[in-house]
Design an enzyme around this catalytic site. Structure first.
Site: not given
Lengths: 203, 169
Positions: B39-41, B102
């Site tokens: 979910s990190c960018i 994401g």
């Protein structure tokens, strides 16, 4: 994060009790002996998570901690890809290693996770004298860092360090490795430490 | 496609490539990677005339006033990375942005607000606020990714996904 050596020891002991119950249930499911490592408790900075979890594919069965402390963080069963295939092969009576995960594998992994994590949480909660229950499980088969990082994001708004609480369980007959990781949020962690401190003071 | 997978370093440690961990950022003319984005960018700012750039590994959308780890939150990461580029001597007009990550992970959890999607929205909003042009993106979906960026490669980044596919944006 301030945690004393004594508290780390207590956490390790708590993990020991939880993991040995999980190991017994895994051993029953695989019908073979399961050995476990002495639990490690490490304080890990979120920026350094990639030293522990990389790009290798693994199955992660994740449970939210519910019960008296709700929501209280997560418990994760981490099984590297090949171990996960061997594990479901042992349960489903297959020998094919060179295959994709199918619906049967996914159900089997969720079931293993369910049983092991329920045992782990139940034993830990009994020791602490509280009720901790696992939520229904969620399964991701993905890069370890991607899946684990997404769980950490749920608890890491206020904190930059997490307590990584891991025990490895290994079945030599089936060559299966798995790791249980407890990821309490900051409130749960302080509650657990308080309960452990009381337990230690009682001794 | 096989060409791309060959250029993605299998072990970044032995090639002098810097890995950008969660909440971290780096700027310079050296190759950088950010592994296992769920979910990190990863936000990459690239200067097309100086051939330098900066990468940040964003974990959550809003800092809510926190300042200790600007790289961790989209709203603080974007201006921080922009300042890093200015410090390298960049001209504002030659900076372009790329984003990757994401993904929507563990969507089964009911109470779980989709952090991946919120990260995408917050990062784009912050880029607009700083007037930085978003040149390319590979965001969303349900699988993890790693990115590799070499400032000498005219700003393009290589993405390897958990399902084994590679692409260049």
């Amino acid at each position: 994060m301030k945690i004393t050596e004594r508290e780390l020891d207590a956490l390790r002991e708590m993990g020991n009790i939880g993991a040995s119950h999980a190991a017994t249930s895994l051993s029953q499911m695989l019908m073979s002996e399961v050995s476990m490592t002495v639990p490690e408790v490490e304080i890990v900075d979120i920026s350094d998570l990639s030293s522990y979890f990389g790009t290798e594919i693994a199955a992660l069965v994740v449970f939210e901690i519910q019960g008296e402390i709700n929501p209280g963080g997560y418990v994760v069963l981490h099984v590297p890809r090949d171990s996960a295939i061997r594990m479901t092969n042992a349960m489903l009576g297959s020998e094919d290693m060179d295959r994709e995960f199918n619906e049967m594998d996914r159900s089997a992994l969720i079931e293993v996770g369910n049983i092991m994590v329920s045992q782990f949480l139940d034993a830990t909660a009994t020791l602490l004298g509280i009720v901790m229950l696992p939520s229904p499980p969620a399964l991701e088969i993905d890069m370890s860092h991607a899946a684990f990082g997404s769980i950490v994001a749920q608890v890491a708004f206020d904190i930059d360090e997490i307590i990584l609480f891991k025990t490895e369980l290994t079945s030599e007959v089936h060559n299966v490795e798995s790791t249980i990781i407890l990821l309490p949020d900051s409130t749960t962690l302080s509650e657990i430490l308080e309960l452990l401190n009381k337990l230690m003071a009682g001794n | 496609m096989s060409d791309i997978s060959r250029t993605f370093p299998s072990t970044y440690q032995d090639k002098g490539v810097i890995n950008i961990g969660i909440g971290e950022y780096h700027a310079g003319d050296f190759p950088m990677t950010s592994i296992g984005l769920g979910s990190c960018i990863a936000l990459i700012l690239h200067d097309r005339s100086l051939h330098v750039g900066a990468v940040v590994h964003i974990m959550l959308p809003g800092s809510n006033g926190k300042t200790e780890r600007p790289g961790k939150f989209a709203d603080t990461a974007v201006p921080t990375l922009f300042d890093e580029m200015m410090a390298l001597g960049s001209n504002k007009r030659s900076i372009v942005a790329r984003i990757a990550g994401g993904a929507s992970m563990f969507s089964q959890f009911k109470g779980n607000l989709d952090i991946g999607n919120r990260n995408i929205i917050a990062t784009k909003e912050a880029l607009e606020l700083c007037h930085i042009r978003l040149e390319a993106e590979d965001v969303g979906g349900t699988v993890g990714r790693s990115i590799y960026y070499n400032p000498l490669d005219n700003g393009q980044i290589i993405i390897r996904k958990a399902d084994g596919t590679c692409l260049e944006i």
